[in-house]
Write an enzyme that holds these catalytic residues in place. Sequence first.
Site, PDB file in Angstrom:
ATOM      1  N   ASP A 252       0.843  -1.198   0.000  1.00  0.00           N
ATOM      2  CA  ASP A 252       0.000   0.000   0.000  1.00  0.00           C
ATOM      3  C   ASP A 252       0.877   1.246   0.000  1.00  0.00           C
ATOM      4  OD1 ASP A 252      -2.623   0.583  -0.268  1.00  0.00           O
ATOM      5  OD2 ASP A 252      -3.161   0.367   1.830  1.00  0.00           O
ATOM      6  N   SER A 260      -4.983   6.230  -6.055  1.00  0.00           N
ATOM      7  CA  SER A 260      -6.172   5.387  -5.978  1.00  0.00           C
ATOM      8  C   SER A 260      -7.381   6.190  -5.507  1.00  0.00           C
ATOM      9  CB  SER A 260      -5.899   4.217  -5.025  1.00  0.00           C
ATOM     10  OG  SER A 260      -7.076   3.503  -4.734  1.00  0.00           O
ATOM     11  N   LYS A 284      -2.461   2.013   9.390  1.00  0.00           N
ATOM     12  CA  LYS A 284      -1.626   2.015   8.184  1.00  0.00           C
ATOM     13  C   LYS A 284      -0.506   3.049   8.290  1.00  0.00           C
ATOM     14  CE  LYS A 284      -4.929   0.278   4.760  1.00  0.00           C
ATOM     15  NZ  LYS A 284      -5.657   0.585   3.514  1.00  0.00           N
TER      16      LYS A 284
END
Length: 492
Positions: A252, A260, A284
């Site tokens: 990611d 994205s 994240k």
Amino acid sequence: MQLEADTVDLGTTRPIVLLNNGDADELGAHPLDRVRIEHADGATTGIVKRTDKLVEPGTIGVTEPIDHVRGPVGVRLAGTPQSVRYVRKKLDDIELEARELDTIVRDIHENRLSDIELSAYVSAVYTNGLSLEETKNLTQAMSDVGQRLTWDAPVVADKHSIGGVAGNCVTPIIVSIVTEAGLTMPKTSSRAVTSPAGTADVMEVFCDVEFTTDEIESIVDETNGCLVWGGGVDLSPVDDRIIRAENPLSMDPPGQVIASVLSKKRSAGSTHVVIDIPYGEGAKVENLAEARELADDFKGVGTHLDIDVTCAITHGTDPIGRGVGPVLEARDVLAVLEGDGPESLRLKSLRLAEMLLDHCGVDASATDILESGRALERVRRILEAQNGDPEITSDDLSPGTESTIIRSERSGFTTRVDNRQLCDLARRAGAPLDSRAGLVIHRSVGDAVEADDPLYTIYAEQSSKLDEAQTLADRLEPVRVRSKADALVERR
């Protein structure tokens, strides 16, 4: 070479063609070479797989992505796409120009890259990153491919969370508040990729989420907003293919995350966007400095695309809400709209809704709209427009019948709630495919805990999946309880 095209079901999303070894030798085609197939309706490129048994000599097997090719065809070797050279350039950590990124994006869209070549692109971006200029150009290129939604409203609101936090289903609540305040908010959301529930999975508990562009426009005209699955309307379709390549290794990279998110926002016609960036252990984004850097890059790319972006940097160490999994998160959402529900979900939804209203220049109180019941009435209108039951209540939603309670082995305080481990457990229990599977979390960081107090409950629809989740729970510690005197984290 003249061959007869016939369909072969390999269950692939790539334009694979099967050549008998004898025909491949005569053509000079090796595995993963490309061939140009000339047929009655034009020409198509396929990626070669050689076989002795699956197709007979004189036949070329075509897979689902190009199964429109039938009958007599001419087959010749095709050259390697130019984008492969640019992927190799990125692997060498050389910055790509706008035209090079545009070529990569278009070749991904046209299925000209093999799985290996697409994986090489993903690996190159993960290893070497993207500069801000590359991210701007990549986002532009990705949003130029696929459908674009357009709206008459001068301000079109949107919101996105980069994820990594268990629960956190604030979107339906925010859409209800913001559309009731008079803004247009056509929310397209994703299904779960690595999480136990995406927003589309949660909304599917209530209503349909897959609609055509015309149907979405009709829903928005009627209710000011919608909560639909973005995959049904082909918005930034290259993004979906890149995500599939990233998923097996949970890659990611920040630049690709920005591309994205904002390529889909641009394709959806959004003009004003709030990005939720949770940070902390288990999220994240691990620290505040990284979160601030990511927020600055989101805003910079947004400016390049004429999208007004503001970012909310939020705490990501604790789950938001109590439920994890489609039905359990849907129950929390309705409970908050009904005036009850988890306080963490209520407060975060209100804060982000206030930010979005202010960002769009609307003088309205999110708290008043929620507490007056107007947000609940608005979501009922949206559910009805999306073929759902507008009278559904949180009491109507029940988790799976198979369950087990995980209890504390000691007294003390909750010192950590691990989002990743909770998500892993919910998925092991069957979420999101089993919509009633998941977890209910009973503790937050700082809570006092007595021995044998419940920490979380696992729900499943099948006893076998509950057993699997229980086995995993025995190895993990998603809710950590320690005494105040316990300063030792671990001994190695």
